[in-house]
Design an enzyme around this catalytic site. Structure first.
Site, mmCIF file in Angstrom:
data_model
loop_
_atom_site.group_PDB
_atom_site.id
_atom_site.type_symbol
_atom_site.label_atom_id
_atom_site.label_comp_id
_atom_site.label_asym_id
_atom_site.label_seq_id
_atom_site.Cartn_x
_atom_site.Cartn_y
_atom_site.Cartn_z
ATOM 1 N N LYS A 13 0.594 7.429 -0.853
ATOM 2 C CA LYS A 13 2.071 6.857 -1.024
ATOM 3 C C LYS A 13 2.692 6.785 -2.196
ATOM 4 C CE LYS A 13 0.773 2.549 0.045
ATOM 5 N NZ LYS A 13 -0.639 2.788 0.209
ATOM 6 N N ARG A 88 3.364 -5.783 2.678
ATOM 7 C CA ARG A 88 1.953 -5.580 3.053
ATOM 8 C C ARG A 88 1.491 -6.665 3.693
ATOM 9 N NH1 ARG A 88 0.412 -2.531 -1.966
ATOM 10 N NH2 ARG A 88 -1.786 -2.099 -2.144
ATOM 11 N N ARG A 127 -10.160 8.988 -9.363
ATOM 12 C CA ARG A 127 -8.689 9.127 -10.033
ATOM 13 C C ARG A 127 -9.001 8.756 -11.541
ATOM 14 N NH1 ARG A 127 -3.540 6.212 -7.442
ATOM 15 N NH2 ARG A 127 -4.713 4.142 -7.500
ATOM 16 N N ARG A 160 -8.607 2.942 -13.295
ATOM 17 C CA ARG A 160 -8.081 1.714 -13.188
ATOM 18 C C ARG A 160 -9.092 0.815 -12.591
ATOM 19 N NH1 ARG A 160 -2.872 2.561 -9.183
ATOM 20 N NH2 ARG A 160 -3.842 0.529 -8.136
ATOM 21 N N ARG A 171 -10.484 -3.304 -1.051
ATOM 22 C CA ARG A 171 -8.870 -2.790 -0.996
ATOM 23 C C ARG A 171 -8.654 -2.017 0.616
ATOM 24 N NH1 ARG A 171 -7.455 0.842 -5.565
ATOM 25 N NH2 ARG A 171 -5.182 0.795 -4.907
HETATM 26 P P1 AMP Z 1 -1.060 -0.671 -5.391
HETATM 27 O O1 AMP Z 1 -0.898 0.187 -6.772
HETATM 28 O O2 AMP Z 1 0.088 -0.291 -4.564
HETATM 29 O O3 AMP Z 1 -2.195 -0.187 -4.756
HETATM 30 O O4 AMP Z 1 -1.251 -2.241 -5.712
HETATM 31 C C1 AMP Z 1 -2.153 -2.549 -6.551
HETATM 32 C C2 AMP Z 1 -2.465 -4.056 -6.454
HETATM 33 O O5 AMP Z 1 -1.217 -4.865 -6.797
HETATM 34 C C3 AMP Z 1 -2.916 -4.467 -5.028
HETATM 35 O O6 AMP Z 1 -4.285 -4.269 -4.694
HETATM 36 C C4 AMP Z 1 -2.410 -5.993 -4.997
HETATM 37 O O7 AMP Z 1 -3.466 -6.765 -5.802
HETATM 38 C C5 AMP Z 1 -1.139 -5.823 -5.823
HETATM 39 N N1 AMP Z 1 0.000 -5.737 -4.890
HETATM 40 C C6 AMP Z 1 0.907 -4.745 -5.040
HETATM 41 N N2 AMP Z 1 1.757 -4.543 -3.932
HETATM 42 C C7 AMP Z 1 1.607 -5.666 -3.243
HETATM 43 C C8 AMP Z 1 1.985 -6.551 -2.291
HETATM 44 N N3 AMP Z 1 3.028 -6.039 -1.520
HETATM 45 N N4 AMP Z 1 1.511 -7.672 -1.830
HETATM 46 C C9 AMP Z 1 0.339 -8.335 -2.317
HETATM 47 N N5 AMP Z 1 -0.250 -7.651 -3.383
HETATM 48 C C10 AMP Z 1 0.419 -6.389 -3.918
#
Ligand code: AMP
Length: 215
Positions: A13, A88, A127, A160, A171
């Site tokens: 994404k 989300r 990654r 990360r 996740r």
């Molecule tokens: P991502 O880089 O999009 O995978 O986001 C990394 C982490 O940030 C996620 O695993 C959540 O802990 C937090 N996060 C990002 N976007 C959201 C969201 N829309 N709602 C809740 N937590 C989020």
């Protein structure tokens, strides 16, 4: 135009949202990046989010919603935006709809990037990211010229915290439990399009653009 990208973590994404935003002249807003920036700066928002992120859990809705709505209210988003990682949960989707409606806008299309679980596991656990310039690498698919060192700036590459295997599994589970219901929410509204996320980055971008044209 407001485009929402859905898909498992590791479906691509982030990469695709950046490319779509560029091709379509839209802003790119990634909630995960906003949290990582806040954390790097040591702001209260970043510190609030840190523990949830490290576990692979979602940050509470009210924190995320406030942060993202503030971001998409800025002038660079007036012409449209690609949302990556937000919404989300159903509560986030409803908050987004309400905020957009208040400005006479609405979600234009929701694109789900579909990739099988084993593929996202391999993509995420392999990654590596540059600590300095955030450039992405992969131990197998996109290794740097010198192990552990960024080709672009010489910075140190790291994994990360939330890309460790156990956290990635968490996740994926969180996506199934809390984010998958959103697909139904958007499908009922006639907005959801599924796009095959396998293949080259260019191929997937073209599929997404086609899906948007058909929307
Ligand atoms: P991502 O880089 O999009 O995978 O986001 C990394 C982490 O940030 C996620 O695993 C959540 O802990 C937090 N996060 C990002 N976007 C959201 C969201 N829309 N709602 C809740 N937590 C989020």
């Amino acid at each position: 135009m407001v485009v929402v990208l859905l898909g498992l973590p590791g479906a691509g994404k982030g990469t695709q949202a950046a490319r779509l935003a560029e091709r379509l002249g839209l802003a790119h807003v990634a909630s995960g990046d906003l949290f990582r920036e806040a954390l790097a700066e040591g702001t209260p928002l970043g510190l609030q989010a840190q523990a949830y992120m490290e576990r692979g859990d979602l940050v509470p809705d009210e924190i995320v919603v406030r942060m993202v709505l503030e971001r998409i209210g800025r002038p660079d988003c007036a012409g449209g935006v690609v949302l990556d990682g937000f919404p989300r949960t159903s509560a986030q989707a409803e908050a987004l709809d309400t905020a957009l409606a208040a400005g006479g806008r609405a979600v234009t299309a929701v694109l789900k990037v579909v990739v099988p679980d084993p593929v996202v596991l391999e993509r995420l656990t392999g990654r590596r990211v540059c600590r300095n310039c955030q450039a992405p690498y992969h131990v197998r698919f996109r290794p740097p010229a010198r192990e552990g060192v960024c080709d672009l700036c010489g910075g140190e590459l790291y994994q990360r915290e939330d890309d460790r295997e156990e956290t990635v599994r968490r996740r994926i589970e969180v996506y199934r439990e809390q984010t998958a219901p959103l697909e139904a929410y958007y499908r009922e509204r006639g907005l959801l399009r599924e796009v095959d996320g396998n293949g080259s980055v260019d191929m997937v971008t073209e599929r997404l653009l086609q899906a948007l044209e058909a929307a």
